[in-house]
Every structure is written in C-alpha cells, then in structure tokens.
Design a protein around this motif. Sequence first.
Motif, mmCIF file in Angstrom:
data_model
loop_
_atom_site.group_PDB
_atom_site.id
_atom_site.type_symbol
_atom_site.label_atom_id
_atom_site.label_comp_id
_atom_site.label_asym_id
_atom_site.label_seq_id
_atom_site.Cartn_x
_atom_site.Cartn_y
_atom_site.Cartn_z
ATOM 1 N N GLY A 237 -28.814 -33.621 -1.582
ATOM 2 C CA GLY A 237 -27.331 -33.136 -1.336
ATOM 3 C C GLY A 237 -26.663 -32.565 -2.254
ATOM 4 O O GLY A 237 -25.380 -32.038 -1.465
ATOM 5 N N TRP A 238 -26.939 -31.688 -3.372
ATOM 6 C CA TRP A 238 -26.007 -30.658 -3.301
ATOM 7 C C TRP A 238 -27.110 -29.249 -2.348
ATOM 8 O O TRP A 238 -26.709 -28.075 -2.361
ATOM 9 C CB TRP A 238 -26.294 -30.315 -5.390
ATOM 10 N N GLY B 278 -22.963 -28.463 0.524
ATOM 11 C CA GLY B 278 -23.600 -28.900 -0.800
ATOM 12 C C GLY B 278 -23.375 -27.853 -2.140
ATOM 13 O O GLY B 278 -23.602 -28.719 -2.745
ATOM 14 N N ILE B 279 -23.519 -26.864 -1.284
ATOM 15 C CA ILE B 279 -24.100 -25.261 -2.019
ATOM 16 C C ILE B 279 -22.332 -25.328 -2.416
ATOM 17 O O ILE B 279 -22.373 -25.051 -4.113
ATOM 18 C CB ILE B 279 -24.646 -24.154 -1.847
ATOM 19 N N ILE B 280 -21.131 -24.928 -1.457
ATOM 20 C CA ILE B 280 -19.884 -25.046 -2.341
ATOM 21 C C ILE B 280 -19.349 -25.773 -3.022
ATOM 22 O O ILE B 280 -18.610 -25.545 -3.905
ATOM 23 C CB ILE B 280 -19.124 -24.110 -0.764
ATOM 24 N N SER C 63 -26.895 -14.616 -6.585
ATOM 25 C CA SER C 63 -25.879 -15.968 -5.835
ATOM 26 C C SER C 63 -24.073 -16.161 -6.174
ATOM 27 O O SER C 63 -23.655 -16.268 -5.420
ATOM 28 C CB SER C 63 -26.265 -16.576 -7.875
ATOM 29 N N THR C 64 -23.923 -14.137 -6.518
ATOM 30 C CA THR C 64 -22.520 -14.166 -6.109
ATOM 31 C C THR C 64 -23.166 -14.160 -4.691
ATOM 32 O O THR C 64 -21.779 -14.296 -3.951
ATOM 33 C CB THR C 64 -22.368 -13.184 -7.141
ATOM 34 N N GLY C 65 -23.569 -13.500 -3.873
ATOM 35 C CA GLY C 65 -23.908 -12.664 -2.790
ATOM 36 C C GLY C 65 -23.711 -14.424 -2.088
ATOM 37 O O GLY C 65 -23.530 -14.386 -0.494
ATOM 38 N N ALA C 66 -24.725 -15.680 -2.488
ATOM 39 C CA ALA C 66 -24.721 -16.834 -1.618
ATOM 40 C C ALA C 66 -23.210 -17.433 -0.806
ATOM 41 O O ALA C 66 -23.207 -17.591 0.298
ATOM 42 C CB ALA C 66 -25.160 -17.883 -2.407
ATOM 43 N N PRO C 67 -22.060 -17.541 -1.537
ATOM 44 C CA PRO C 67 -21.078 -17.393 -1.190
ATOM 45 C C PRO C 67 -20.645 -17.066 0.344
ATOM 46 O O PRO C 67 -20.284 -17.309 0.841
ATOM 47 C CB PRO C 67 -19.555 -17.846 -2.013
#
Length: 685
Positions: free
Chosen positions: A534-535, A584-586, A624-628
């Motif tokens: 879900g996340w 989920g990630i955002i 992780s910074t690049g993920a969005p």
Amino acid sequence: MAQNNMVRILDGNTFVVCEDTGDIEATPTEPTGLFANDTRFLSTWVLTVNGERLNPLSYDDLQYYEARFFLVPGAATHYTDAKLSVIRERAVGGSFREDLTILNHDEQPVELEIRIDAAADFADLFEVKDEILNKKGEFYTNVEPDRLRLGYRRGRFNRETVITSSAAARFDARGFAYSVRLEPNERWSTRIEVHTPIVGPGGRHVPMGVRVHGTGQLALQQDLREWIARAPKVNCEWETLGRTYQRSLVDLAALRFGPLSVAGAIPAAGLPWFMTMFGRDSILTCLQALPFAPELSRTTLRVLATLQGSRFDDFREEDPGRILHEMRYGESAAFEEQPHSPYYGSVDATPLFVVLLDEYERWTGDAALVRELERESRAALRWIDDHADLVGNGYIWYERRNTDTGLENQCWKDSWDSISYRDGRLPGFPRATCEVQGYAYDAKVRAARLAREFWGDPAYADQLEREAADLKERFNREWWVEDGEYYAIGLDAEGRQVDTLSSNIGHLLWSGIVDTDRAAKVAEHLVGPRLFSGWGVRTLAEGEVRYNPIGYHNGTIWPFDNSFIAWGLRRYGFAEEAAQIADGIIAASGYFDGRLPEAFGGYHRDLTKFPVEYPTACSPQAWSTGAPLLLIRTMLGIEPHEGHLAVDPRLPVGVGRIEVLDIPGRWGRVDAFARGRLKMEHHPD
C-alpha cells in the motif's frame, strides 16, 4: 526536526551531525561530529557559559549547508525568563564556520566566561561504522597565540583541524575561551572557523573544498539558486508531491561533490555512511534525475570512466573494464586495511554505465560524449563477456575474491542474507541475480544503437543485438519459476533457481528482458498483496521464510527500487499499476517531511496508517532523493522519442493537475501537463 534530535548539515562530502544545541560529543562509534573525506575532524565541540551547558529553544535548518541554534542558560525543567540569549549560526562548505552571538537582556552588566571544548579523534568513517577505533598513528596538539591546531600523523597520512577566532581567544590544549563583559542590552559575537586541510609534503596544507565564509558562502547561496532555477518547475494540486519535489531538489544539491580534477559534480550516495562516490548509486541517481539535472550524468560518466578497472587485483576485486563500486579517502583506505581505493566489488555498475551513457544521449543529444567514451564502453561490454561469466553459461555471476573485507553479495541487495531460497537457505557461490542479467541485456541493446549511430561499427551492433536476443531467450527459459509464475531472484552455481519472490522482478521490466506474454503476471505480483504494502513494493514478498518487514533487504520498502519498478511497468504498458506505486511512495514521503529515507518498513498500509521508519536508514540518500523525480517522469509518461519529448500521462486517482515546465533536453525546453481522475481513493491530501 532531524531524526533522534540530531541536526545534520552538509555540503558534498563535508558534513556535521550534532545535537539540537549544536554540541558534538561523539563516542568513538557514533556518527556524530564534523566529517570530511571519510575522516572525523571534530569529535568534541561543546559550548558552556560560566561553566553551564545550554538549553535549546529551537533551531532552524536555513539551508542544507547551514543551521541556526537558539539557546538559553539553564535546564528545561526549571526554565524562567532568561537574561541571556545565545545564537549559534553554523555552515559547512569544505570547511566549518560558526558565528556565536550572546545577547544580554538584563538591566545589569554581566561577566561571562565563554568556552568551547574542542577535540578531534580523526576516526576513519569505517572505524565509526564498524565500531572499532584503533588508531595506529600519533596525535599532536599545537597551541598558538591565534589558533589551535589538532593533528594526527601516521606515515605520510596527515590530517589537521585548525581552529581560529575573529575575537581574541585564549587557546589551550582542550579548546578555547573568552572573558566577556556585557552591558545591559549589549551583544557580543565572534566568528569561529575550523579548517580541515590535508597536510602535504613539507607541512603544506592542501585545502579541501570552498571555504564557507565571505565570498565562499555567497557562492554556495548563488549555486543553490542557480541549481533550482535550472531545474524544471513542478506545479501541482497534490501538495505532498510539490513539497517532496522541492525537498528532493535541495537534497540532491546537497549531495553533490566534485571528485578528482573533472569539472562538475556527481551525487554522493548518502548521509552519514556513504558521502562518497558509489558506481551503482551514482548511476541510478543520474538516471532518475535526467529530466531535471542532466549535467550530473555527464560528470558521473566521465569520473567513472577515468577510474575504470585496468588490471586484475584480487584485493580490490578489479578487472579490466569493470566500473568501481566505492571510493574512499580515509586512513583505512590509504593503508589498504580495506580495499576501497577504489573497490570494484559490484556486478551491476558496469552494465549500468553503458545504460546511462545511452539514456543520457537520448535526452541530451550529446554525441561527443558517446564518442569520447567509446573505448570505456567497449571495455565494459568485454567485462560482461570475458570476466563476469564465472560459470561459463552466459550470465553475470559474482563470488568475492577478497574474502576478508570484500562484499559477499555484489548486487544492490548487498546484505549477507538478501539472496535466499524459499525455505530460507542461502545459496553457495558463485551466485547470479536476475536483475543484473536484465541490465546486461539492456546494455547490449543500447550499445548496439551507439555502435551503429556513433561509433561507425554496424558489424559490432549486429553482434550485440544477436547476443542480447540469445540472452533474453535463455533467461526467460531458465529463470522462470513455473509453479509461482515469476522470475527467480537468482541461480546457484549448479544452475538451480533461487526461487523466492522479490522486488527484483520489477527491474526486469525496466530492462526489457521480460517476454511480453509474461509481463502481465509479473505486474500482477508487483501490485499483489504479497509484495505491495500500500506504501510500496517490498524487497521480499510476505510469506517467504526470510520475510521481515524491517529486514534491510528482506521486506522493507526502498523508494529507489519502487521508482525503477514503476518505470518498468510503464515500459510494458501497465500505467495503472505504475501510478499505484507512485501514489504509495509519494504519500509516504509526506510523513518524512518530503525527504524519503533509504528504506522504511514493509508493514501493510491498513495496519500502520503511516510508514514505519527503518532505524538506521541513510537520510538524505541520493537514490531515494531521486525517486520522486523518476516517479514524476513515470506518471507523466515523459520519454525521449526520435529527438523529441513524448508525453503520455497516467496519474494516480484524485491527485488533480500536474505541470512540469522547462524540461531540458535535445529539444531545448518543453512543458508537460496532466490531470488525474477525480475519484478519491485513500489519498492523504
């Protein structure tokens, strides 16, 4: 506020981790202090006024490279109206600066004894991480009328901490002090500078980075303004996404540093343990950031090419053509007590180097760099065929040659127990993992394009395409787990499937190695209840023997992992599933003040209502910074196509309008727009 009341400020590979008072009291095994180039230059930095410690009122994170602390005398439990205010304003940028200001609010003059205790243990970051401090050199202290010099020397390895003050100070071996009289409503201030030079031959100081005072700090401010101005503007109704995008831009700026003599910057991997160059991490971060900061890719490719393996070295696990895993600059690397000078023990950085070069050209049209790096690209491809196939069956395998300090698992899931059979057993060595075979396939397909269009070698292009097609056919035949309908995470040396269900299968979609008729089943697993919480997508499926929702690679959720999984889903046409992962990630990022950590718990969203922090996760961390950034690209379906930018948006339900303005590339700068459907499904905004 920073996690655990610790404040972190950084610029490139110089950073400070301290308490919310600004004090530093590091034990040998805690990652607190002033660090630069893998060495701790301050392990003690404690301020007292009239012998009394200070109580924090608040602190401000002004920018990633500076912070301000507001303090008063006295303990918080019996606070009354303070007659003194103390402000510590701090910045880093190759060196360390603290502006100390004290204000007298009393109607009477006050006599103050102001002191800062200072010490440096010059711990190597590996010593701190491994909780073993075993210094073999000699410490020295030089007290001079206008400065305090703390030093450490071991052979030719020499580091110093040099402390100066704008106001006259009394320096001694344990720090420095001031005697100050303040009249009513009067203020006193001083600027304290801490320099961290490498001491070269003949005692010559070699500075490391830009100094933060004067024009140096103005340069940092101007650099950040220019960095943000160059990046595309993201306007959206989804407030969490807007905040997370801005946080990501600033954190990515903070993680940049310039190694060697190459112009430009590359991303360091993450704070506190990985403020250095990592082949895999830097490449994947550059791929994520291409639509937003393409210049990072150019520098990263050049630096990695410069340090590409050229010989056989078992200690460093170096081979000709191999791309480095990690580069370190501390004492343990200098004396070869660990192999990171550099260390080459990863099997994915080398094919990913070729992948990034092709993707960079697709975005930028920089044919000159493709031609410049032809030799290094061919060497990387030869490494795949000549040195990585330890078993002789056409796959990339790994088995460490440095059995003392080398990595056992040399894929991105590099913890010792991350690759397991269904019954929980660990396979022997050598091992092959599935996603690396996908990277190799992708590298050959992409290199074929480069060979045909830029290197003038169509015969080589044809050869690479034949090899890629053969690899894809064999992979789909030998790695497919029939009774589970997914791809095994690995193969053991006997060719048996390491048959756990893992997030690695999403990387296979990104690489394009999955047969089209199997893609739907892979997508179904990725957003099914065993993998998707879900996340986000868990690293290991719920129900596997080694599954643990807070196991480092055995059930946690990694934002970077999810961003590439979403990209892979889009590649195969599963836009709804990609949007589900992005949602989920955002949404999770909103619970971390927009700064996604390295990993967080794999607990189901209905169980926790918020993402559970992983206790030792790096933050900020580059990928992780690049993920969005990659998730924005995925949601809007932004892809270079025949020299233009194609846009095919598919947004999560209920997020409203998103616009990305001034996307840079070979097309100049263009805009992309999208609007989500109106129905609301468990979205926090």
